[in-house]
Design a protein around this motif. Sequence first.
Motif, short mmCIF file in Angstrom:
data_model
loop_
_atom_site.label_atom_id
_atom_site.label_comp_id
_atom_site.label_asym_id
_atom_site.label_seq_id
_atom_site.Cartn_x
_atom_site.Cartn_y
_atom_site.Cartn_z
N PRO A 165 0.83 -1.36 -0.12
CA PRO A 165 0.03 -0.11 -0.03
C PRO A 165 0.85 1.07 -0.03
N ALA A 166 2.07 1.23 0.76
CA ALA A 166 2.80 2.36 0.65
C ALA A 166 3.41 2.95 -0.60
N GLN A 167 3.42 2.03 -1.58
CA GLN A 167 3.91 2.19 -2.86
C GLN A 167 2.95 2.35 -3.85
N ALA A 168 1.53 2.69 -3.42
CA ALA A 168 0.58 2.61 -4.25
C ALA A 168 -0.34 3.81 -4.11
N VAL A 169 -1.29 4.43 -5.23
CA VAL A 169 -2.13 5.44 -4.96
C VAL A 169 -3.42 4.85 -5.56
N TYR A 170 -4.33 5.38 -5.13
CA TYR A 170 -5.95 5.08 -5.53
C TYR A 170 -6.39 6.23 -6.25
N ILE A 171 -7.35 6.12 -7.26
CA ILE A 171 -7.94 7.07 -8.16
C ILE A 171 -9.37 6.88 -8.23
N GLY A 172 -10.26 7.90 -7.96
CA GLY A 172 -11.75 7.68 -8.08
C GLY A 172 -12.31 8.89 -7.95
N ASP A 173 -13.57 8.82 -8.28
CA ASP A 173 -14.47 9.89 -8.57
C ASP A 173 -15.56 10.28 -7.46
N SER A 174 -15.30 9.35 -6.31
CA SER A 174 -16.66 9.57 -5.35
C SER A 174 -16.06 9.48 -3.84
N ASP A 175 -17.05 9.69 -2.92
CA ASP A 175 -16.86 9.70 -1.51
C ASP A 175 -16.24 8.24 -0.79
N VAL A 176 -17.01 7.26 -1.81
CA VAL A 176 -16.63 5.97 -1.60
C VAL A 176 -15.28 5.83 -1.69
N ASP A 177 -14.67 6.32 -3.01
CA ASP A 177 -13.48 6.05 -3.31
C ASP A 177 -12.52 6.73 -2.15
N ILE A 178 -12.78 8.00 -1.85
CA ILE A 178 -12.04 8.65 -0.86
C ILE A 178 -11.97 7.55 0.59
N ALA A 179 -13.01 7.19 0.92
CA ALA A 179 -13.11 6.09 1.90
C ALA A 179 -12.35 4.77 1.86
N THR A 180 -12.60 4.55 0.67
CA THR A 180 -11.84 3.22 0.32
C THR A 180 -10.50 3.14 0.44
N ALA A 181 -9.71 4.25 -0.23
CA ALA A 181 -8.34 4.62 -0.01
C ALA A 181 -7.92 4.70 1.28
N LYS A 182 -8.47 5.27 2.00
CA LYS A 182 -8.06 5.83 3.45
C LYS A 182 -8.21 4.37 4.05
N ASN A 183 -9.13 3.40 4.06
CA ASN A 183 -9.37 2.31 4.57
C ASN A 183 -8.16 1.33 4.12
N ALA A 184 -7.64 1.58 2.87
CA ALA A 184 -6.68 0.72 2.58
C ALA A 184 -5.48 1.18 2.80
N GLY A 185 -5.09 2.49 3.29
CA GLY A 185 -3.65 2.77 3.54
C GLY A 185 -3.26 3.35 2.28
N LEU A 186 -4.09 4.03 1.32
CA LEU A 186 -3.45 4.60 0.14
C LEU A 186 -3.79 6.32 0.19
N PRO A 187 -3.16 7.04 -0.38
CA PRO A 187 -3.41 8.29 -0.74
C PRO A 187 -4.41 8.34 -1.85
N CYS A 188 -5.33 9.20 -2.04
CA CYS A 188 -6.25 9.13 -3.13
C CYS A 188 -6.35 10.50 -3.91
N ILE A 189 -6.21 10.10 -5.17
CA ILE A 189 -6.28 11.34 -6.14
C ILE A 189 -8.00 11.41 -6.70
N SER A 190 -8.64 12.28 -6.54
CA SER A 190 -10.05 12.38 -6.71
C SER A 190 -10.23 13.14 -8.05
N VAL A 191 -10.86 12.54 -9.07
CA VAL A 191 -10.98 13.21 -10.22
C VAL A 191 -12.43 13.89 -10.28
#
Length: 230
Positions: A165-191
């Motif tokens: 997880p420390a080597q990855a980033v999550y990219i999504g378009d919603s609040d669900v994605d922001i929460a998913t990234a947080k729960n997985a320990g990834l930073p989130c780029i929101s489009v």
Amino acid sequence: MKNIIKAAVFDLDGTLLNTLEDLADSCNLMLQNFDFPQRTIDEVRQFVGNGLAVLAEKAIPDGKKNPQYPQALDFLRKTYACHSQIKTKPYDGIIELIRQLNENGIKTGIVSNKPDAQVKELAARYFVPFISSQTAIGEQESKGIRKKPFPDSTIKVLDIMETQPAQAVYIGDSDVDIATAKNAGLPCISVTWGFRSKEFLLESGAQILAETPQDILSIIKDGCQRNIHL
């Protein structure tokens, strides 16, 4: 490029692909079949993001309390399976982004709450050879893999890509994605081109915004070059 970031995990609907019209059409065919009121595309836009079960729940009168909910959900699943590739298409610049990430040594995967079969079909149609069916995962709760915002699917994709997880980033378009990234320990780029507004994303805790697919590449490159995690 220094590869402190080695993988990018993408949401599918509203991030990589504009699937809204196919989802709305399938939803309204379901509603029509059960003589329920039709929904506008803007209403469906607000209903999607948590899978077809939630879409059906929000679209039909009284939601899960409606005695026809199980039949309506089953109809929606079958209908969308036949209508998931009619109007759906990648957002401008997405295919080039995925190609450039792979050329720069960044592995790419997909995590979605839509049915796993449709996720793999869409990935095969648009993103091969850069994203394989193994690293494109949809809803698999029958296998004990909880859907987003739980981290299960994201962690599974990272495990397949042999990335921490420390080597990855999550990219999504919603609040669900922001929460998913947080729960997985990834930073989130929101489009900002997807199914939720920029204002909504900021209110939901978005910290890194991308206005275009090329912004994503720039953000990841900047993080790699400065040898920091986003």
